[in-house]
Design a protein around this motif. Structure first.
Motif, PDB file in Angstrom:
ATOM      1  N   SER A   1       0.613  -1.583   0.173  1.00  0.00           N
ATOM      2  CA  SER A   1      -0.028   0.240  -0.036  1.00  0.00           C
ATOM      3  C   SER A   1       1.164   1.175  -0.401  1.00  0.00           C
ATOM      4  N   LEU A   2       0.125   2.500  -0.583  1.00  0.00           N
ATOM      5  CA  LEU A   2       1.307   3.561  -0.983  1.00  0.00           C
ATOM      6  C   LEU A   2       0.796   4.702  -0.199  1.00  0.00           C
ATOM      7  N   ARG A   3      -0.492   4.384   0.707  1.00  0.00           N
ATOM      8  CA  ARG A   3      -1.416   5.259   1.012  1.00  0.00           C
ATOM      9  C   ARG A   3      -0.847   5.798   2.607  1.00  0.00           C
ATOM     10  N   LYS A   4      -0.584   7.053   2.750  1.00  0.00           N
ATOM     11  CA  LYS A   4      -0.348   7.671   4.174  1.00  0.00           C
ATOM     12  C   LYS A   4      -0.746   7.169   5.136  1.00  0.00           C
ATOM     13  N   GLY A   5      -1.568   7.156   5.085  1.00  0.00           N
ATOM     14  CA  GLY A   5      -2.557   5.667   6.847  1.00  0.00           C
ATOM     15  C   GLY A   5      -2.980   4.950   6.358  1.00  0.00           C
ATOM     16  N   SER A   6      -2.022   4.088   6.313  1.00  0.00           N
ATOM     17  CA  SER A   6      -2.151   3.074   5.508  1.00  0.00           C
ATOM     18  C   SER A   6      -1.684   1.723   6.570  1.00  0.00           C
ATOM     19  N   TYR A   7      -2.814   0.662   7.338  1.00  0.00           N
ATOM     20  CA  TYR A   7      -2.381  -0.077   8.486  1.00  0.00           C
ATOM     21  C   TYR A   7      -1.793  -1.170   8.338  1.00  0.00           C
TER      22      TYR A   7
ATOM     23  N   ASP B   1       6.936   2.352  -6.125  1.00  0.00           N
ATOM     24  CA  ASP B   1       5.347   2.955  -6.837  1.00  0.00           C
ATOM     25  C   ASP B   1       6.349   3.939  -7.603  1.00  0.00           C
TER      26      ASP B   1
ATOM     27  N   TYR C   1      -7.274  -5.901  -3.454  1.00  0.00           N
ATOM     28  CA  TYR C   1      -7.984  -5.400  -3.176  1.00  0.00           C
ATOM     29  C   TYR C   1      -8.300  -6.015  -4.718  1.00  0.00           C
TER      30      TYR C   1
ATOM     31  N   SER D   1       0.885  -6.701   2.667  1.00  0.00           N
ATOM     32  CA  SER D   1       0.086  -6.014   1.944  1.00  0.00           C
ATOM     33  C   SER D   1      -1.195  -6.057   1.988  1.00  0.00           C
TER      34      SER D   1
END
Ligand SMILES: Cc1cc2nc3c(=O)[nH]c(=O)nc-3n(C[C@H](O)[C@H](O)[C@H](O)COP(=O)(O)O)c2cc1C
Length: 190
Positions: free
Chosen positions: A13-19, A44, A83, A80
């Motif tokens: 995951s590239l998301r800032k708040g990624s768990y 990325d 999706y 990961s």
């Protein structure tokens, strides 16, 4: 004296708040003393796989840097999300690129899987697709315990993203202990 096992983490995951990213960055504090854990280089900026790019300008620098890090690690932990019941496209794309290298970095590499998801299955379907995909390029997939963090928002601190669910912390520690033994068995490093 036992040699330290060097492990790298790859986050899907590239998301800032990624768990998943939060779990990956907390792994060093949960690892047994014989294991060192560092993050792999970012994937990325890797372009979408196209044989024509490989053929005309060779492998992009981001691909070779990622591959070098995997090659020189004793083991890899992929953390990961799932999706649409499968592997996030960006991560799969990075794996596709390195699978075309002559010296495929996942060959004979011990790999453990972890996933965090919002729902009840915890990313299980993604993990089984990763097992299938990585087996096709001769990786060695660690078995049990599996780490499937279900209902992830309830298990991490809302603000700091620190993992605060004790049963999850305990099973992650158990997996890391088991993975250290597995890496030593596969790699022959004592
Ligand atoms: C494109 C997309 C597809 C998703 N598909 C699934 C899915 O198939 N199964 C699931 O459990 N969660 C799915 N989710 C929800 C993720 O589990 C949730 O957003 C999770 O927090 C993502 O991981 P991250 O926090 O590390 O970014 C999906 C999310 C996105 C953005």
């Amino acid at each position: 004296m036992t040699e330290t096992i060097n492990v790298i983490t790859i986050c899907g995951s590239l998301r800032k708040g990624s768990y998943n990213a939060a779990l990956a960055w907390q792994l060093p504090s949960l690892a047994p003393s014989g294991m060192s854990i560092k993050a792999a280089p970012a994937w990325d900026k890797i372009p979408i796989y196209n044989f024509d790019i490989q053929n005309s300008s060779g492998f992009p620098a981001e691909v070779t840097a990622w591959a070098d890090a995997i090659r020189s690690a004793d083991g890899v932990i992929i953390v990961s999300p799932e999706y649409n019941w499968s592997i996030p496209g960006g991560l799969k794309n990075a794996i596709d690129w390195v699978s075309r290298l002559k010296d495929v970095p996942f060959k004979d590499k011990p790999v453990a899987l972890q996933s965090c998801a919002g729902g009840v299955l915890g990313g299980a379907r993604m993990q089984y697709h990763l097992r299938q995909c990585l087996t096709s390029i001769d990786a060695h997939l660690f078995g049990k315990p599996e780490i499937l963090v279900t209902f992830a928002p309830k298990k991490f601190d809302e603000k700091t993203l620190e993992l605060n669910d004790q049963p999850t912390i305990d099973i992650v520690k158990q997996q890391l202990v088991g993975f250290e033994k597995y890496v030593r068995r596969v790699s022959g490093k004592h």
